[in-house]
Design a protein around this motif. Structure first.
Motif, PDB file in Angstrom:
ATOM      1  N   GLN A 135      12.501  -2.287  -0.859  1.00 43.78           N
ATOM      2  CA  GLN A 135      13.196  -1.185  -1.511  1.00 43.78           C
ATOM      3  C   GLN A 135      13.169  -1.350  -3.042  1.00 43.78           C
ATOM      4  N   GLU A 136      13.499  -2.566  -3.464  1.00 45.40           N
ATOM      5  CA  GLU A 136      13.495  -2.857  -4.894  1.00 45.40           C
ATOM      6  C   GLU A 136      12.080  -2.681  -5.460  1.00 45.40           C
ATOM      7  N   PHE A 137      11.099  -3.105  -4.686  1.00 39.23           N
ATOM      8  CA  PHE A 137       9.703  -2.966  -5.126  1.00 39.23           C
ATOM      9  C   PHE A 137       9.345  -1.489  -5.318  1.00 39.23           C
ATOM     10  N   GLY A 138       9.768  -0.667  -4.368  1.00 38.18           N
ATOM     11  CA  GLY A 138       9.475   0.767  -4.470  1.00 38.18           C
ATOM     12  C   GLY A 138      10.073   1.385  -5.726  1.00 38.18           C
ATOM     13  N   LEU A 139      11.307   1.005  -6.021  1.00 39.26           N
ATOM     14  CA  LEU A 139      11.946   1.516  -7.239  1.00 39.26           C
ATOM     15  C   LEU A 139      11.202   1.048  -8.487  1.00 39.26           C
ATOM     16  N   MET A 140      10.764  -0.205  -8.442  1.00 39.33           N
ATOM     17  CA  MET A 140      10.034  -0.761  -9.584  1.00 39.33           C
ATOM     18  C   MET A 140       8.745   0.021  -9.841  1.00 39.33           C
ATOM     19  N   VAL A 141       7.996   0.285  -8.782  1.00 33.77           N
ATOM     20  CA  VAL A 141       6.720   1.001  -8.933  1.00 33.77           C
ATOM     21  C   VAL A 141       6.967   2.374  -9.558  1.00 33.77           C
ATOM     22  N   GLU A 142       7.992   3.033  -9.043  1.00 32.07           N
ATOM     23  CA  GLU A 142       8.311   4.360  -9.554  1.00 32.07           C
ATOM     24  C   GLU A 142       8.635   4.302 -11.048  1.00 32.07           C
ATOM     25  N   GLU A 143       9.479   3.338 -11.411  1.00 32.43           N
ATOM     26  CA  GLU A 143       9.904   3.248 -12.809  1.00 32.43           C
ATOM     27  C   GLU A 143       8.759   2.905 -13.757  1.00 32.43           C
ATOM     28  N   ILE A 144       7.917   1.964 -13.345  1.00 33.08           N
ATOM     29  CA  ILE A 144       6.884   1.578 -14.322  1.00 33.08           C
ATOM     30  C   ILE A 144       5.872   2.705 -14.517  1.00 33.08           C
TER      31      ILE A 144
ATOM     32  N   LYS B 245       0.829  -1.204   0.000  1.00 34.07           N
ATOM     33  CA  LYS B 245       0.000   0.000   0.000  1.00 34.07           C
ATOM     34  C   LYS B 245       0.874   1.268   0.000  1.00 34.07           C
ATOM     35  N   ARG B 246       1.816   1.285   0.919  1.00 32.03           N
ATOM     36  CA  ARG B 246       2.654   2.472   1.100  1.00 32.03           C
ATOM     37  C   ARG B 246       3.474   2.802  -0.149  1.00 32.03           C
ATOM     38  N   LEU B 247       3.918   1.727  -0.824  1.00 33.14           N
ATOM     39  CA  LEU B 247       4.827   1.926  -1.956  1.00 33.14           C
ATOM     40  C   LEU B 247       4.096   2.030  -3.293  1.00 33.14           C
ATOM     41  N   GLY B 248       2.763   2.079  -3.241  1.00 28.29           N
ATOM     42  CA  GLY B 248       2.031   2.365  -4.464  1.00 28.29           C
ATOM     43  C   GLY B 248       1.373   1.176  -5.147  1.00 28.29           C
ATOM     44  N   GLY B 249       1.301   0.038  -4.464  1.00 30.40           N
ATOM     45  CA  GLY B 249       0.629  -1.116  -5.052  1.00 30.40           C
ATOM     46  C   GLY B 249      -0.881  -1.024  -4.878  1.00 30.40           C
ATOM     47  N   HIS B 250      -1.607  -1.865  -5.662  1.00 31.55           N
ATOM     48  CA  HIS B 250      -3.068  -1.808  -5.623  1.00 31.55           C
ATOM     49  C   HIS B 250      -3.728  -3.085  -5.161  1.00 31.55           C
ATOM     50  N   VAL B 251      -3.080  -4.206  -5.425  1.00 28.20           N
ATOM     51  CA  VAL B 251      -3.695  -5.497  -5.131  1.00 28.20           C
ATOM     52  C   VAL B 251      -2.677  -6.347  -4.376  1.00 28.20           C
ATOM     53  N   LEU B 252      -3.148  -7.050  -3.347  1.00 29.14           N
ATOM     54  CA  LEU B 252      -2.273  -7.936  -2.572  1.00 29.14           C
ATOM     55  C   LEU B 252      -2.411  -9.357  -3.098  1.00 29.14           C
ATOM     56  N   ARG B 253      -1.302  -9.974  -3.497  1.00 29.96           N
ATOM     57  CA  ARG B 253      -1.341 -11.365  -3.914  1.00 29.96           C
ATOM     58  C   ARG B 253      -0.830 -12.234  -2.764  1.00 29.96           C
ATOM     59  N   GLY B 254      -1.173 -13.520  -2.775  1.00 28.86           N
ATOM     60  CA  GLY B 254      -0.691 -14.424  -1.743  1.00 28.86           C
ATOM     61  C   GLY B 254      -1.271 -15.798  -1.980  1.00 28.86           C
ATOM     62  N   GLY B 255      -0.438 -16.829  -1.828  1.00 31.69           N
ATOM     63  CA  GLY B 255      -0.894 -18.181  -2.109  1.00 31.69           C
ATOM     64  C   GLY B 255      -1.456 -18.849  -0.865  1.00 31.69           C
ATOM     65  N   ALA B 256      -2.657 -19.358  -0.952  1.00 37.62           N
ATOM     66  CA  ALA B 256      -3.271 -20.104   0.154  1.00 37.62           C
ATOM     67  C   ALA B 256      -3.391 -21.581  -0.238  1.00 37.62           C
ATOM     68  N   PHE B 257      -3.962 -21.841  -1.401  1.00 38.71           N
ATOM     69  CA  PHE B 257      -3.944 -23.194  -1.968  1.00 38.71           C
ATOM     70  C   PHE B 257      -2.827 -23.206  -3.003  1.00 38.71           C
ATOM     71  N   LYS B 258      -1.774 -23.940  -2.736  1.00 37.38           N
ATOM     72  CA  LYS B 258      -0.578 -23.893  -3.585  1.00 37.38           C
ATOM     73  C   LYS B 258      -0.445 -25.158  -4.431  1.00 37.38           C
ATOM     74  N   PRO B 259      -0.298 -25.013  -5.742  1.00 39.05           N
ATOM     75  CA  PRO B 259      -0.011 -26.188  -6.571  1.00 39.05           C
ATOM     76  C   PRO B 259       1.484 -26.480  -6.486  1.00 39.05           C
ATOM     77  N   ARG B 260       1.857 -27.592  -5.927  1.00 37.94           N
ATOM     78  CA  ARG B 260       3.276 -27.908  -5.753  1.00 37.94           C
ATOM     79  C   ARG B 260       3.637 -29.158  -6.538  1.00 37.94           C
ATOM     80  N   SER B 261       4.788 -29.138  -7.170  1.00 36.15           N
ATOM     81  CA  SER B 261       5.202 -30.279  -8.001  1.00 36.15           C
ATOM     82  C   SER B 261       5.296 -31.577  -7.204  1.00 36.15           C
ATOM     83  N   SER B 262       5.633 -31.462  -5.907  1.00 33.19           N
ATOM     84  CA  SER B 262       5.771 -32.659  -5.086  1.00 33.19           C
ATOM     85  C   SER B 262       4.630 -32.775  -4.085  1.00 33.19           C
ATOM     86  N   PRO B 263       4.114 -34.000  -3.914  1.00 34.19           N
ATOM     87  CA  PRO B 263       3.060 -34.182  -2.903  1.00 34.19           C
ATOM     88  C   PRO B 263       3.607 -33.998  -1.484  1.00 34.19           C
ATOM     89  N   TYR B 264       4.910 -33.941  -1.360  1.00 30.87           N
ATOM     90  CA  TYR B 264       5.531 -33.849  -0.038  1.00 30.87           C
ATOM     91  C   TYR B 264       5.974 -32.429   0.287  1.00 30.87           C
TER      92      TYR B 264
END
Lengths: 337, 337, 337, 337
Positions: A310-319, A111-130
Motif C-alpha cells: 500500500q505504501e509502495f503504491g502511494l509512493m509511486v503515485e506521488e513521485i 508490476k501492478r502498482l507501476g514499478g519497472h524493475v524487480l530488485r532482489g538479493g541472491a548473493f548478499k554481502p553480510r557483515s557477519s560470516p554467520y
C-alpha cells in the motif's frame, strides 16, 4: 583528454605515433584512448594523426563520465524501460529473494502498482560470516521466473569478478553494492560484461570517487552505468545512514549518467522511505529503488526499512506527480553554477 | 513526566508536597514542571495532589517538544503568516543587510514573488575577527523600514543573551544560528522573550541534541519554536555542507514543532538551491529560507550560494505545486514507524 | 598583514593616513592593527608611515596565532606553572565541583600525584534544561578554597560574555568549552579579560576554524591562549567522540600557542584515558587535562570517563617518561612539511 | 556460542544431532562451529553431545576475534619476527615497488635502521583507471629478491579472490586494503590461504565492522590476522584522513589480535608521520607500518606522506623507547572498563 580513433586505424602505427609523441595512452573503450592532461599543443599534434578522428579535452578526473565529454543525458534502455528519460524509473523488491512464491508475489505487486524493475538479493554481502548469505544462483533463477511471469526487468548484486558472467546470465542490470564501490577488479569485469550496471555510492565515497568508479566501467567500453545514491556515513544515529540528496543535483551537473536514489538503505526506517523517495525525485533523480514485502515485519532481512504494497503504491503515485511538477517548470529553467 | 499545575496553586504548598515525595521539579513554563523519569507510582501520587491538574508521561529527553506531549502540529502565527500550517512558508533575503535601498528592493521582490518573511543579517557571526561583522542595530532599522513598506515579517539573528531584548524590539522572529545551537544562556533568553524563535541545527548537532536545544526555549514557556535544518558537516567537499533532508520526516515524527529547510547554507552553491528547496518540501518541510539578491555576484557575503529573483520566483512556484502533491495524497496516508 | 605601531602614535593622524591609502584596519591588540591581504606595494607604503614600526606579512587567516607571525613557542605562566614549556602540564579534577570536601580531597590528590592545575565545573553546559547545571559561583568559591590549601592553579568554564568578569575573579584560567568555540561575543570578552584562556576545539570545528577562534581572543591583545583538543564527532560509536591526535602535530606546526589534550572527553571511557593521554604527549602535546574522582562511579557527572587516583598517578608517571623520550631525540630532529 | 568439536567426530552424526536440536551451525575453522546466540539450555544440551568437547559462550558478533573466546594475546610469527609480542614491529617500504634497485636499496635501509618487514605495492588500487596500477607479479618478484638479500619478511596487497594464491606464493603477509575491508569473497580466500593477513580498517569502517571482517578470515581456520588502523574519513581536511588512535586501546580491549598503525596514510603528510607513529605505540599499538623512500619527493606515488631514511631511523628509535616506557609501568597496571 579523450582521443577518438578512426575505427579502421592501424594499431601498430598508432602505437608508434604515440610513442614518438612520448605519451601514455590508456584504453577508454572501443576506438578511444585517454591521455592524461589537456596540453593544447599535444592535442593539436594528436589531432593531426591519421588514426585520430577528434580530440576532446576534459579537465575532470572522470573524462568519459563527465558532461564535458557528453553534454546530453545518457538514457539506458533495459527491456522496455528507459532509465534517465523523462519518466522516473521505479525499482522495487525484497532485500533477499526468499522463495519462488514470495518473489513472484512481490513481482506482481511491483508490476501492478507501476514499478519497472524487480530488485532482489541472491548473493548478499553480510557483515557477519554467520549470517544468511543469500540463495546464490538459486535466487537468481527465482528472479528469472518472476521476470518471465511479469515482464519486469531484474537487477541483482554481484560481489566478485569471477561471478560477473554467472550473474549477468540471469539479470538485466548488474548491481555493484556500496561496499564494493572501489572494488576495481569487479568494476572492470562489470565493464567488460556490457550489461547495464547499477553502481551504488560507498558509505564514505566522495562524489568524485564515485564518478571515478563509474569511469572504470565506462573505460571498458560499457556506457550503461546507472548511479545510485544510498546514504553516506555521518555522526547522526537517528537514521541508519544519511541519504545525501545534495548529491543528486551535484552529480546531474557533473555527469550525463542517470542517477537514482535508494531511500530504504539511505534512511533505514520504514516510515521515512516514502518522504525521501519524493524528495529524491524532487531533487532531480531519475528514479528510485526501494525494498518492499507483502508483510515487511516478516522479511528475512532489512525488515525495519521495508515498506508494504500500500505504501509502495502511494509512493509511486506521488513521485510521478512530483516529476510532472519538475517538467512543468523545466522549460523556464535558468542555468548556471 | 510533565506535571500540569492548577493555575491557582499555592507555590509553597506545592514545594512542600514535592519535597515530601522526594522529587526535584524543574520549571517547564507557566503552570508546568518537569520531573525526571516516568515512574507510574510516583505519577499516581502526583496526580492526587490538589495543585496538580494532570500528569503527562513522556519518555523523550525533550518532553515539551515531543509528540508524546502534544500530538497536533504547532502552528505559529507571525503577523498574517502561519508557519506549520497547510501552506509552505517562504523566507528570503540577503545574507547581510547592505543598505536601505538594497533591503527594500529585495523585500519588494520577496513580496511580489510570493515570499512571506524577509531574512537579513545585522549581527553576523563571522569565522574571522577581521571580517565585516554586520551593520548591527542599524541593519535592524533598515529591515524594519522594509517591513513597513512591504508588510513582510522579518527575521534576524541574535548572537548573545544580552542582545536578545534589543533584537526582539525590531524583529518578528529571532534567529539562533547553527554555531549557537547549544548556547544555553542564549536559548534561555530567547525563551524568556516569548518571540517566535527560528532555531538552526548545529553543524554537528544530532537530531536529539537539536530537540533538547528547543526544549530550553520551550521550558521558559515560549511555545513558538521553528526548527531549521541547514546542513551538517560530513566528509563530502563537493558541497559546502550536507543538507540532511532525512532530518525532516524524522523530526516531524518526533516533534509537533514546524520544520523548515535552508538549502542556501545546506548545499552552498547557487545552482543547487532550487532543487534542494523542492526536495525539502517534498520531504515534508513546512517551508524554506533562502538567500536572494538582485545581483548575487555582488552580494557582500555568501555570494556563491545566493540566487537571483528569477530563480527565486521559479522556486516559489515549484514548492507550492509540490506541496499540493503532498496534500493530494495525505488523506490516504498510512502511518507507522 | 600585521602592522606594528609606534606606542606613541597619534591615533588621528594614523586614521587619516590609512584612509588616504584606502585600507580598512582591524584592531589586533595594543599597538597593532590587521589589514587584509599581503600586497607588497601597500606594505611598503605602510612601512613608511611615521606611526608604523614594522609590517609583518602573514598569509594564514589567523595572523596573530600563526607561526609566520611568531616563530618561537608561546609559554604561558600561570602561578608557578609554565604551559608550553619543556615539561608537560597536568590539569585534573572532577567534571562538576560537588562539595568543598570533595574538591579539596581531589585537589590534594592532584597535587600529591604531580598535577599542576585543578579543573572543575561550576557553570555546566548541559544538553537538557532539566539536568543539574552546576553550583555556579558557589562552585567557584569551593575551587578557590582548594587552591588556597594546595597552591594549585584553577581552571573553570565560562559560558556567556556577561559572566566572564565574575568567573575571572576566581579562576587562574578561563575555560571556553567545545560548544562555545564559535561563540564570538564570549571569545571577545575572554580576550578583554587578559586572563589565560583554555580554548577547546568544537565537536565539528576544523583546525582552521579553531585557530580563527583563538584569533578572536588574541586580537583583543590577550596573548595567553591554550588550545585543547577534546575529540571530534565522527561516525564511530565505540567511543564517545574521536580524540583527534593528528591535530596535535598539525596545530603545533601552524601556531606558536600551546596545545593540550583532553582524553576524558575525547574517548569517553575510563579504561582508555591513560593510553590516550600517553599518546597525546607522544604526539607532541604540551600537557593533558583529565577528569578524576576518588570514587569515579559516584561522580555526579561524566562517571564513565572519570579515572581514580591510582590510575591518575600512573598516567602522570608515564607521560613524564614519554616527554623525556621526545626530549632525548629533539636535538636530532629533522624538519620540513 | 563457539562449539569446539572432537577432532575425530563423525560428521554425519553431528549433523543429525544438530538437526534434532533445530540449530544452524556455521563453520568456524577446523573442529569448530558457530551457533548464533548464547542460550544456556541449548549450550548445555550441545555440551552433552559426544562430538562436542566444549561450548564457549560469546556475546560479541565476532566470537573468534573476541577476548571472550581467547583472553591471551595472539602472537604471530612471520619468519623470525613476532607480531603482537613484547617489542613493537616495524614495517616499512615504498608505496609502489618501482624497480629492483630501488626496492633493494630501501630494504637494506629498513633492515639497517631496525625494521622487520618490507612493505611495497605491486597490485595497486587506484581511484582512477588511468593511473599506474602497479607492476603486478613483476613487483612481487622484485620484493622477493629484496627479501633474499636482507632476510626481511615481505607484505603486499591483494585485491581480488582470484589473485590470493598468486600473491601468497611470494609474500609472507597478505595485505587487504582499506577499500576492501568488506570484500567478503576476498576475506574468505585470504582465510583459506592460511597466510598471515594484514587487515586494514576501511575509511568508514566502524570498529565492530572491522572485527567482523577479521572474523571472516578467522572463520576459515586462519588465526593469523593483524589489524591495521590507517585513518578514517571525517570532516577535517587539514590531514588526508584522521588516524583514529582511540581505536588502538578500544580494539586491544575487545580482541586478542595484534594491532598496528599506519601513520603515513592516516595523516598523509610527511612531517606528521613520526609524531603519529610515536603516539600509536604510546596508545598501545603492537607496531607501525610506514612509507619510506630514499628521495621521497621522487616517489612514484604517495610522495607527500613518505619519509626519508633519516626520519625513519629517528622514528624507530623513538617508538622503541616509548614501548619501554609502557613496559615499565605495565606490571602496576589497573584494569577495568
Amino acid at each position: 583528454m579523450i582521443v577518438m580513433l578512426n575505427p579502421k586505424h592501424n594499431q601498430q602505427l598508432l602505437a608508434q605515433s604515440l610513442a614518438e609523441l612520448g605519451v601514455t595512452a590508456y584504453p577508454a573503450g572501443a576506438n578511444r584512448v585517454m591521455i592524461a592532461g589537456n596540453d593544447a599543443d599535444l592535442a593539436n599534434r594528436l589531432a593531426q594523426l591519421p588514426e585520430v578522428l577528434e580530440v576532446v579535452p576534459v579537465a575532470r578526473p572522470y573524462p568519459l563520465a563527465s558532461r564535458e565529454f557528453q553534454q546530453e543525458d545518457t538514457v539506458i534502455q533495459v527491456r522496455d524501460v528507459l532509465i534517465g528519460g523523462s519518466k522516473p524509473v521505479v525499482m522495487a523488491g525484497p532485500c533477499s529473494v526468499e522463495s519462488v512464491e514470495n518473489i513472484v508475489d512481490i513481482a506482481k505487486a511491483v508490476k501492478r502498482l507501476g514499478g519497472h524493475v524487480l530488485r532482489g538479493g541472491a548473493f548478499k554481502p553480510r557483515s557477519s560470516p554467520y549470517s544468511f548469505q543469500g540463495h546464490g544462483e538459486e535466487g537468481l533463477k527465482m528472479m528469472a521466473m518472476a521476470r518471465e511471469i511479469t515482464g519486469l526487468a531484474i537487477v541483482s548484486e554481484v560481489m566478485e569478478p569471477d561471478k560477473v558472467a554467472l550473474v549477468a546470465e540471469y539479470v538485466d542490470i548488474l548491481q555493484i553494492g556500496a561496499r564494493n564501490m572501489q572494488n576495481y577488479p569487479l568494476l572492470r569485469e562489470a565493464g567488460k560484461s556490457m550489461k547495464p550496471v547499477l553502481l551504488k555510492r560507498g558509505l564514505s565515497g566522495t562524489i568524485e570517487e564515485w564518478l571515478m568508479a563509474a569511469e572504470y566501467i565506462l573505460a571498458q567500453g560499457n556506457p550503461n552505468v546507472i548511479l545510485c545514491e544510498r546514504g553516506i556515513r555521518t555522526f547522526e544515529t537517528a537514521t541508519r545512514n544519511t541519504l545525501d540528496l545534495n548529491a543528486v543535483p551535484v552529480v546531474k551537473s557533473l555527469t550525463h549518467l542517470p542517477v537514482i536514489v535508494d531511500p530504504s538503505h539511505g534512511v533505514g526506517k520504514r516510515a521515512f522511505v516514502r518522504p525521501m523517495a519524493r524528495a529524491g525525485v524532487a531533487a532531480g533523480a531519475d528514479g528510485v529503488i526501494v525494498e518492499i514485502h507483502p508483510t515487511p515485519d516478516q522479511a528475512m532481512s532489512d525488515a525495519a526499512q521495508t515498506i508494504d504494497y500500500q505504501e509502495f503504491g502511494l509512493m509511486v503515485e506521488e513521485i510521478h506527480r512530483i516529476s510532472d511538477v519538475l517538467h512543468g517548470t523545466r522549460e523556464k529553467t535558468v542555468v548556471g553554477v
